[in-house]
Scaffold this active site. Structure first.
Site, mmCIF file in Angstrom:
data_model
loop_
_atom_site.group_PDB
_atom_site.id
_atom_site.type_symbol
_atom_site.label_atom_id
_atom_site.label_comp_id
_atom_site.label_asym_id
_atom_site.label_seq_id
_atom_site.Cartn_x
_atom_site.Cartn_y
_atom_site.Cartn_z
ATOM 1 N N GLY A 278 -23.104 12.642 -29.091
ATOM 2 C CA GLY A 278 -24.092 12.366 -30.136
ATOM 3 C C GLY A 278 -23.879 11.014 -30.792
ATOM 4 O O GLY A 278 -22.760 10.521 -30.917
ATOM 5 N N ARG B 50 -26.409 9.969 -39.008
ATOM 6 C CA ARG B 50 -26.195 10.201 -40.447
ATOM 7 C C ARG B 50 -24.940 9.511 -40.976
ATOM 8 O O ARG B 50 -24.784 9.371 -42.195
ATOM 9 C CB ARG B 50 -26.134 11.704 -40.729
ATOM 10 C CG ARG B 50 -27.504 12.366 -40.760
ATOM 11 C CD ARG B 50 -27.401 13.842 -41.073
ATOM 12 N NE ARG B 50 -26.973 14.619 -39.913
ATOM 13 C CZ ARG B 50 -26.704 15.916 -39.938
ATOM 14 N NH1 ARG B 50 -26.789 16.588 -41.088
ATOM 15 N NH2 ARG B 50 -26.343 16.546 -38.841
ATOM 16 N N GLN C 247 -23.639 12.009 -20.555
ATOM 17 C CA GLN C 247 -24.923 12.612 -20.898
ATOM 18 C C GLN C 247 -25.852 11.469 -21.298
ATOM 19 O O GLN C 247 -25.823 10.994 -22.438
ATOM 20 C CB GLN C 247 -24.777 13.624 -22.045
ATOM 21 C CG GLN C 247 -26.067 14.372 -22.341
ATOM 22 C CD GLN C 247 -25.972 15.250 -23.589
ATOM 23 O OE1 GLN C 247 -25.117 15.025 -24.451
ATOM 24 N NE2 GLN C 247 -26.849 16.238 -23.687
ATOM 25 N N ASN D 144 -21.536 30.771 -37.027
ATOM 26 C CA ASN D 144 -21.055 30.144 -35.804
ATOM 27 C C ASN D 144 -20.506 28.754 -36.104
ATOM 28 O O ASN D 144 -21.192 27.922 -36.702
ATOM 29 C CB ASN D 144 -22.217 30.056 -34.801
ATOM 30 C CG ASN D 144 -21.845 29.323 -33.535
ATOM 31 O OD1 ASN D 144 -20.684 29.268 -33.151
ATOM 32 N ND2 ASN D 144 -22.843 28.756 -32.880
ATOM 33 N N ARG E 177 7.143 -8.080 -43.417
ATOM 34 C CA ARG E 177 6.134 -8.266 -42.373
ATOM 35 C C ARG E 177 6.701 -7.917 -40.997
ATOM 36 O O ARG E 177 7.901 -7.644 -40.867
ATOM 37 C CB ARG E 177 5.624 -9.706 -42.428
ATOM 38 C CG ARG E 177 4.835 -10.025 -43.698
ATOM 39 C CD ARG E 177 4.594 -11.509 -43.860
ATOM 40 N NE ARG E 177 3.905 -12.079 -42.706
ATOM 41 C CZ ARG E 177 3.789 -13.383 -42.492
ATOM 42 N NH1 ARG E 177 4.330 -14.246 -43.347
ATOM 43 N NH2 ARG E 177 3.141 -13.828 -41.420
ATOM 44 N N TYR F 267 11.445 -16.645 -49.507
ATOM 45 C CA TYR F 267 10.791 -16.383 -48.234
ATOM 46 C C TYR F 267 11.796 -16.628 -47.112
ATOM 47 O O TYR F 267 12.388 -17.706 -47.017
ATOM 48 C CB TYR F 267 9.579 -17.295 -48.041
ATOM 49 C CG TYR F 267 9.018 -17.223 -46.633
ATOM 50 C CD1 TYR F 267 8.317 -16.096 -46.210
ATOM 51 C CD2 TYR F 267 9.218 -18.267 -45.735
ATOM 52 C CE1 TYR F 267 7.821 -16.015 -44.915
ATOM 53 C CE2 TYR F 267 8.724 -18.194 -44.432
ATOM 54 C CZ TYR F 267 8.026 -17.068 -44.030
ATOM 55 O OH TYR F 267 7.540 -16.984 -42.753
ATOM 56 N N ASN G 267 24.379 -14.514 -49.591
ATOM 57 C CA ASN G 267 23.595 -14.538 -50.823
ATOM 58 C C ASN G 267 22.549 -15.633 -50.713
ATOM 59 O O ASN G 267 22.890 -16.804 -50.509
ATOM 60 C CB ASN G 267 24.475 -14.789 -52.041
ATOM 61 C CG ASN G 267 23.687 -14.662 -53.344
ATOM 62 O OD1 ASN G 267 23.587 -13.594 -53.920
ATOM 63 N ND2 ASN G 267 23.110 -15.774 -53.808
ATOM 64 N N TYR H 172 7.804 -23.498 -40.065
ATOM 65 C CA TYR H 172 6.629 -23.947 -39.306
ATOM 66 C C TYR H 172 6.441 -25.438 -39.490
ATOM 67 O O TYR H 172 6.351 -25.949 -40.612
ATOM 68 C CB TYR H 172 5.398 -23.177 -39.793
ATOM 69 C CG TYR H 172 4.128 -23.443 -39.010
ATOM 70 C CD1 TYR H 172 4.102 -23.320 -37.622
ATOM 71 C CD2 TYR H 172 2.954 -23.809 -39.658
ATOM 72 C CE1 TYR H 172 2.928 -23.558 -36.899
ATOM 73 C CE2 TYR H 172 1.791 -24.040 -38.950
ATOM 74 C CZ TYR H 172 1.779 -23.924 -37.566
ATOM 75 O OH TYR H 172 0.624 -24.154 -36.860
ATOM 76 N N ALA I 78 22.314 -25.514 -54.989
ATOM 77 C CA ALA I 78 20.961 -25.285 -55.480
ATOM 78 C C ALA I 78 20.151 -26.571 -55.483
ATOM 79 O O ALA I 78 20.660 -27.654 -55.760
ATOM 80 C CB ALA I 78 21.009 -24.700 -56.894
#
Length: 461
Positions: free
Chosen positions: A8, A12, A69, A166, A329, A362, A373, A383, A419
């Protein structure tokens, strides 16, 4: 054997997606039906396809057989398309709709038991509703066998008062099914060939026709529109949550916890409100997940805590903690006793045992050793505009806050990166690296700048 009616269009649903491919708890409806038939060990499963045939075949692949069908001329016509493949077979055939995802393995097994024990030629899966308006009624004879099915529009007042209806799922003696289909006509308002006519034909021939009334009426739901889809989702979600709770999982707020059908969860794990577990996710024992956490296709070992975070295709080993507000990710592999803190993103990177990435960092395309650490704001610059490059950090290294590691680069075992440094060359084991401009202070110069800016503003005024 089994025949799944899935031809079908589902107008709907008002969707470009073929109806039986709409997901319920993470799996297309027809996938639920096919998997249930597999669990009851159906020898052959044939899916009747029509609209969207290629999409259904792409999803189900070679798990089933297919018959096309081309014109949708009713349920009887749909089953008839299976005659070439199954018509000569001996034994039982289940006929089931592809939009009934809630029918359970246990219900089908009980229905099969009744069919076999009574020597029936046909058995109908039925349900009792307080208000069965719109459904075909099951009319039983004095022997409690099914005498006929009467559609709503054809019911007398007495027949309309019958609550047993049914559901559209049947078991037939295979040979008798296809023999009876040869006698079905389309002499009705819809000009369609109805499978329900087979029941009347068999009963008229004196064959035994049984009705198995399911214990849980919610299993009978067939999805025809988005409202029905949402109801099926709610009911299936409740079923899944209940099963996990019975297996030893604490779900603090089941109404606000979403678990898809393929998820595995260990004992004594606690799920807090807003938890979403999807796909092939596996969670171990004694974990605390949530609140407001989404985990997709990931493996979480024992004793892990994950708060307000998103994980996809990730691996988290025992006794680690993730979040709040972390993003793991695909390819993230978090070792034992690792801490991934707030606003940290990990992608295609391995973090060794005992390592800490506590906040605002990241780490992508990296291999990080044990007991490292990584300070606040540190990133692996992976990248270069063309390629993703690897960063390696050895055991016991220290990476200070606001450090940029320009890949490809290696930081040695026990190395110390000061740092604020931007590191473009490797750092050997035990070395200290500093790469930043020397600070220069100019006495009183801040006051001069402020005075100059104030004068400029006044001149404009």
């Amino acid at each position: 054997m089994a025949i799944v009616l899935a031809a079908g269009q589902g107008k709907r649903m008002k969707s470009k997606l073929y109806k039986v491919l709409h997901p319920v708890v993470g799996k297309p409806m027809v996938g639920h039906v096919v998997d249930t038939l597999k669990h009851i060990e159906a020898a052959r499963t044939l899916v009747i396809v029509g609209y969207g045939a290629e999409a259904v075949q792409d999803y189900l692949g070679d798990r089933v057989e297919y018959a096309l069908q081309e014109q949708q001329l009713g349920t009887g016509h749909a089953v008839l398309q299976a005659k070439d493949a199954l018509g000569s077979e001996e034994g039982m055939t289940i006929v089931i709709c592809g939009d009934t995802p809630l029918i359970s393995e246990e219900t089908l097994k009980s229905m099969i038991g009744l069919h076999q024990d009574s020597g029936a030629s046909a058995t109908i899966l039925t349900a009792k509703l307080d208000n069965p308006f719109g459904y075909g009624r099951i009319i039983r004879g004095e022997d409690n066998r099914v005498a006929r099915i009467v559609e709503q529009k054809d019911c007398t007042p007495e027949e309309a008062a019958v609550q047993e209806m049914n559901t559209g799922t049947y078991i037939f003696d295979n040979r008798k099914l296809f023999d009876a289909l040869a006698s079905v006509t389309n002499n009705n308002v819809q000009n369609e060939y109805y499978l329900t006519d087979v029941i009347g034909i068999l009963a008229g021939q004196g064959e035994v026709v049984q009705g198995y009334c399911m214990a849980d009426v919610t299993e009978s739901i067939g999805v025809n529109d988005r409202v029905g889809l949402a109801e099926a989702e709610r009911l299936f979600k409740e079923r899944i949550n209940r099963q996990h709770m019975l297996n030893g999982v604490t779900i603090i707020d089941p109404a606000n916890t979403y678990i898809e059908v393929g998820v595995t969860i260990g004992m004594d794990t606690v799920l807090l409100p807003g938890t979403i577990l999807r796909g092939r996710t596996v969670i171990g024992d004694n974990c605390t997940i949530g609140p407001q956490t989404e985990i997709i296709d990931s493996t979480i070992n024992d004793e892990v805590t994950i708060k307000q975070s998103v994980l996809q295709d990730a691996y988290v080993d025992s006794n680690a903690s993730v979040g709040p507000f972390a993003y793991l990710r695909p390819g993230a592999k978090i070792g034992k006793h690792v801490k991934v803190g707030d606003f940290v993103e990990i992608k295609n990177a391995t973090l060794g045992e005992g390592t800490k990435v506590s906040h605002l960092s990241y780490v992508g395309d990296a291999v990080v050793g044990m007991n490292v650490n990584i300070g606040c704001g540190a990133i692996t610059v992976n990248y270069d505009g063309f390629n993703k490059n690897l960063t390696e950090i050895g055991d016991d290294a220290f990476v200070g806050s606001n450090v940029n590691l320009i890949a490809p680069v290696r930081i040695g075992n026990g190395a110390y990166v000061v740092a604020g440094s931007t590191i473009t060359h490797g750092v050997d084991d035990g070395d200290l690296a500093i790469a930043r401009e020397r600070q220069t202070n100019k006495p009183g110069y801040a006051d001069k700048i402020k005075a100059r800016m104030k004068a400029k503003k006044n001149n404009k005024g």
